[in-house]
Design an enzyme around this catalytic site. Structure first.
Site, PDB file in Angstrom:
ATOM      1  N   ASP A 100     -22.616  38.132  43.670  1.00  0.00           N
ATOM      2  CA  ASP A 100     -22.683  36.845  44.349  1.00  0.00           C
ATOM      3  C   ASP A 100     -23.634  36.954  45.534  1.00  0.00           C
ATOM      4  O   ASP A 100     -23.644  37.979  46.224  1.00  0.00           O
ATOM      5  CB  ASP A 100     -21.274  36.495  44.868  1.00  0.00           C
ATOM      6  CG  ASP A 100     -20.824  35.112  44.455  1.00  0.00           C
ATOM      7  OD1 ASP A 100     -21.507  34.165  44.845  1.00  0.00           O
ATOM      8  OD2 ASP A 100     -19.789  34.998  43.777  1.00  0.00           O
ATOM      9  N   ASP A 202     -24.331  31.128  45.316  1.00  0.00           N
ATOM     10  CA  ASP A 202     -23.332  30.203  45.824  1.00  0.00           C
ATOM     11  C   ASP A 202     -24.013  28.930  46.332  1.00  0.00           C
ATOM     12  O   ASP A 202     -25.041  28.997  47.019  1.00  0.00           O
ATOM     13  CB  ASP A 202     -22.602  30.895  46.988  1.00  0.00           C
ATOM     14  CG  ASP A 202     -21.368  30.161  47.444  1.00  0.00           C
ATOM     15  OD1 ASP A 202     -20.398  30.131  46.687  1.00  0.00           O
ATOM     16  OD2 ASP A 202     -21.383  29.619  48.566  1.00  0.00           O
ATOM     17  N   GLU A 262     -40.475  40.399  39.665  1.00  0.00           N
ATOM     18  CA  GLU A 262     -40.934  41.786  39.855  1.00  0.00           C
ATOM     19  C   GLU A 262     -39.913  42.772  39.287  1.00  0.00           C
ATOM     20  O   GLU A 262     -40.187  43.971  39.208  1.00  0.00           O
ATOM     21  CB  GLU A 262     -41.136  42.075  41.346  1.00  0.00           C
ATOM     22  CG  GLU A 262     -42.260  41.297  41.997  1.00  0.00           C
ATOM     23  CD  GLU A 262     -42.301  41.580  43.496  1.00  0.00           C
ATOM     24  OE1 GLU A 262     -42.025  42.722  43.912  1.00  0.00           O
ATOM     25  OE2 GLU A 262     -42.576  40.621  44.249  1.00  0.00           O
ATOM     26  N   HIS A 332     -12.940  30.998  40.093  1.00  0.00           N
ATOM     27  CA  HIS A 332     -12.029  31.273  41.210  1.00  0.00           C
ATOM     28  C   HIS A 332     -11.813  30.045  42.098  1.00  0.00           C
ATOM     29  O   HIS A 332     -11.152  30.162  43.120  1.00  0.00           O
ATOM     30  CB  HIS A 332     -12.614  32.418  42.041  1.00  0.00           C
ATOM     31  CG  HIS A 332     -13.923  32.029  42.663  1.00  0.00           C
ATOM     32  ND1 HIS A 332     -15.060  31.815  41.908  1.00  0.00           N
ATOM     33  CD2 HIS A 332     -14.262  31.753  43.935  1.00  0.00           C
ATOM     34  CE1 HIS A 332     -16.038  31.433  42.708  1.00  0.00           C
ATOM     35  NE2 HIS A 332     -15.588  31.394  43.943  1.00  0.00           N
ATOM     36  N   ASP A 333     -12.393  28.907  41.730  1.00  0.00           N
ATOM     37  CA  ASP A 333     -12.282  27.708  42.573  1.00  0.00           C
ATOM     38  C   ASP A 333     -11.457  26.595  41.950  1.00  0.00           C
ATOM     39  O   ASP A 333     -11.225  25.580  42.622  1.00  0.00           O
ATOM     40  CB  ASP A 333     -13.682  27.132  42.855  1.00  0.00           C
ATOM     41  CG  ASP A 333     -14.464  27.965  43.846  1.00  0.00           C
ATOM     42  OD1 ASP A 333     -13.834  28.611  44.709  1.00  0.00           O
ATOM     43  OD2 ASP A 333     -15.706  27.979  43.757  1.00  0.00           O
TER      44      ASP A 333
HETATM   45  C1  NOJ Z   1     -18.412  28.078  46.438  1.00  0.00           C
HETATM   46  C2  NOJ Z   1     -17.525  29.249  46.184  1.00  0.00           C
HETATM   47  O1  NOJ Z   1     -17.336  29.398  44.802  1.00  0.00           O
HETATM   48  C3  NOJ Z   1     -16.243  29.001  46.938  1.00  0.00           C
HETATM   49  O2  NOJ Z   1     -15.253  29.928  46.604  1.00  0.00           O
HETATM   50  C4  NOJ Z   1     -16.566  29.024  48.410  1.00  0.00           C
HETATM   51  O3  NOJ Z   1     -15.409  28.694  49.158  1.00  0.00           O
HETATM   52  C5  NOJ Z   1     -17.662  28.027  48.757  1.00  0.00           C
HETATM   53  N1  NOJ Z   1     -18.745  28.066  47.824  1.00  0.00           N
HETATM   54  C6  NOJ Z   1     -18.221  28.316  50.116  1.00  0.00           C
HETATM   55  O4  NOJ Z   1     -18.993  29.485  50.067  1.00  0.00           O
END
Ligand code: NOJ
Length: 538
Positions: A100, A202, A262, A332-333
């Site tokens: 990430d 992200d 690259e 994870h969100d």
């Molecule tokens: C997206 C990420 O997936 C999430 O977990 C995070 O809280 C927010 N961006 C802020 O970075």
């Protein structure tokens, strides 16, 4: 051995949430050594690579999505040496490693922000987005934080507001400053030099803001709202014209791509939460000179009827063109897909057919840890909630902890994840679905997922083919044709809980080995509930 530099195109990426995958150190939080110890399991699934959610130094206010040192591993997860060992073992197993990159904002304890907030003249003064108050002392404009409230936080040292699209402790960088852009590219190069194969970016459309700081207009009645934030969040009331998806971002993404080129065989997937996500995906991934791929919230959302799915695919074809999507049902969100999409459905059969759907689309796929086990969303009691996003909106929105609880490796009380009580509780209803329990049962979902993935990886048309939809005369079925180098594969998916039939015209040659069942008598195809059909067309 030949290396496929385009491994990511149509590839399957297994997403690991490091805090919750495997705890080798015995402190209740997962770590790199734990991940390395489970890489054989990941490889056994037949995936092409892994994406690690953030492992960098962080105060962990947003569990690593708030970075305080972009070049070092948080001691909670281990060391750079542990990371190198993880990469080496992954590569031995044929797995690519993506990490990430959270570069839209940093943690407020990052030395760059500490310096920036001192005064208006220091060398980093312009590295973050600072603005004066309005004459009445209120914030410079109406921009909102996704995590609630104004996107502006007053800083009593500098006597200005700073911008934060997420938590107050996640100040946004000022990407209009070329030094900021270069510093991020240099940090990314550091990881490429260490051998990583790519990045998950992200909030990739949040990098730039409008320097005019104009107010965002409201969303006109009846028009679509921003995807990626729950609809009980006022953030979705605004049309995000000035705080997101600014045109300057395209040039920055081109600079990033030039650097990544690259390092042949590396890739970047961007996360897009936007008012018009597919339009943005088209902009960011077409032409081969910006992002390799991107994901939106179209399938991370709640709707999932056959009509909705057909619509998403139609829009994808019309809008995204030669761009490249990456499909995900969970991450994870968001609430785990079995609960979000399949709550009323057969707990065993539904996760498999939903996976078959995304494995049959044009694009790459992210598979979130635990989805191969069919884990439902975990219950986390209020007193154990960790997610700062979940606390203020509870109980309407319970935050993201329910999809972040520990992976269950066996059915002992702590799921074989740790030797001490983990940072988030293990939900007892996950234990009968653990890896060990499913490995021991030849009929378990895990074996079916493995079979399906291994089979799909050997179908060039499903990995690489162009996609068109076909009307099967039955609105409950999803009909697709994937075409690659002269081979055309028909895919029929029944995501409903009843048997469905369709008439097939033309000559087909049935493909098997994927594990689904159906009958084809003459021209009549019958698909039992939650089954798929694959055939080559001649
Ligand atoms: C997206 C990420 O997936 C999430 O977990 C995070 O809280 C927010 N961006 C802020 O970075």
């Amino acid at each position: 051995m030949t290396t496929n530099l385009n491994w990511w195109k149509g590839g399957i990426i297994y997403q690991i949430y490091p805090r919750s995958f495997m705890d080798a150190s015995g402190d209740g939080v997962g770590d790199l050594a734990g991940i390395t110890s489970k890489l054989d399991y990941v490889a056994s699934l037949g995936v092409d690579g892994i994406w690690l959610s953030p492992i960098f130094m962080s105060p962990m206010k947003d569990f690593g999505y708030d970075v305080s040192d972009y070049r070092d591993i948080d001691p909670m997860f281990g060391s750079l040496e542990d990371f190198k060992a993880l990469v080496a073992r992954s590569h031995e197993l044929g797995l690519k490693v993506m990490i990430d990159q959270v570069i839209s904002h940093s943690a407020d304890v990052h030395p760059w922000f500490e310096e920036s907030r001192q005064d208006k003249t220091n060398p980093k003064a312009d590295w973050y987005v600072w603005a004066d108050p309005k004459p009445d002392g209120s914030p410079p404009n109406n921009w909102l934080s996704i995590f609630g409230g104004s996107a502006w936080k007053w800083d009593s040292r500098r006597l200005q507001y700073y911008l934060h699209n997420f938590l107050e402790s996640q100040p946004d960088f000022n990407f209009h400053n070329p030094e900021v852009r270069q510093a991020h590219l240099d940090n990314m190069r550091f990881w490429l030099d260490l051998g990583v194969d790519g990045f998950r970016l992200d909030t990739v459309n949040f990098y730039f803001h409008s320097e005019g700081l104009e107010d965002n207009p409201p969303v006109p009645a009846g028009e679509p709202k921003t995807m990626g934030a729950p609809h009980d969040n006022p953030y979705t009331y605004q049309r995000h014209v000035y705080d997101l998806s600014r045109p300057e971002n395209l040039d920055f993404l081109k600079d990033m791509r030039a650097m990544m080129d690259e390092y042949p065989g590396t890739t970047a997937v961007g996360e897009i939460g936007d008012d018009f996500p597919l339009k943005r995906m088209a902009e960011y991934t077409s032409g081969g000179d910006k992002l390799h791929m991107a994901y939106t919230f179209d399938f991370l959302n709640t709707p999932h009827s056959p009509d909705y799915i057909r619509d998403v695919l139609k829009n994808m074809q019309e809008i995204v063109g030669d761009g490249w999507p990456c499909w995900a049902l969970s991450n994870h969100d968001v609430v785990r897909s079995r609960t979000r999409w399949g709550a009323e459905e057969d707990a065993e059969a539904y996760p498999l057919i939903a996976l078959a759907l995304i494995l049959s689309l044009r694009g790459s796929v992210c598979l979130y840890q635990g989805e191969e086990l069919g884990l439902p969303e975990a219950e986390v009691p209020f007193e154990r909630i960790q997610d700062p996003y979940g606390i203020p909106l509870w109980p309407v929105f319970k935050g993201r902890d329910g999809c972040r609880t520990p992976m269950v490796w066996d059915d002992s009380a702590l799921g074989g994840f740790s030797t001490v009580e983990p940072w988030l509780p293990v939900d007892a209803k996950h234990l009968p679905l653990s890896v060990a329990v499913q490995e021991a049962n030849p009929d378990a979902l895990l074996h079916k997922v493995r079979q399906l993935i291994h089979w799909r990886q050997k179908q060039p048309a499903l990995v690489n083919g162009e996609l068109s939809q076909c009307d099967l005369g039955n609105g409950q079925l999803i009909g697709l044709v994937r075409e690659y180098q002269g081979e055309r594969v028909l895919v029929v998916i029944n995501m409903t809980n009843t048997s469905q039939s369709a008439t097939l015209n033309g000559t087909v040659s049935v493909l098997d080995g994927h594990g689904f069942t159906s009958t084809l008598e003459g021209k009549t195809l019958t698909l039992p509930a939650y089954q798929a059909f694959y055939a080559t067309l001649s």
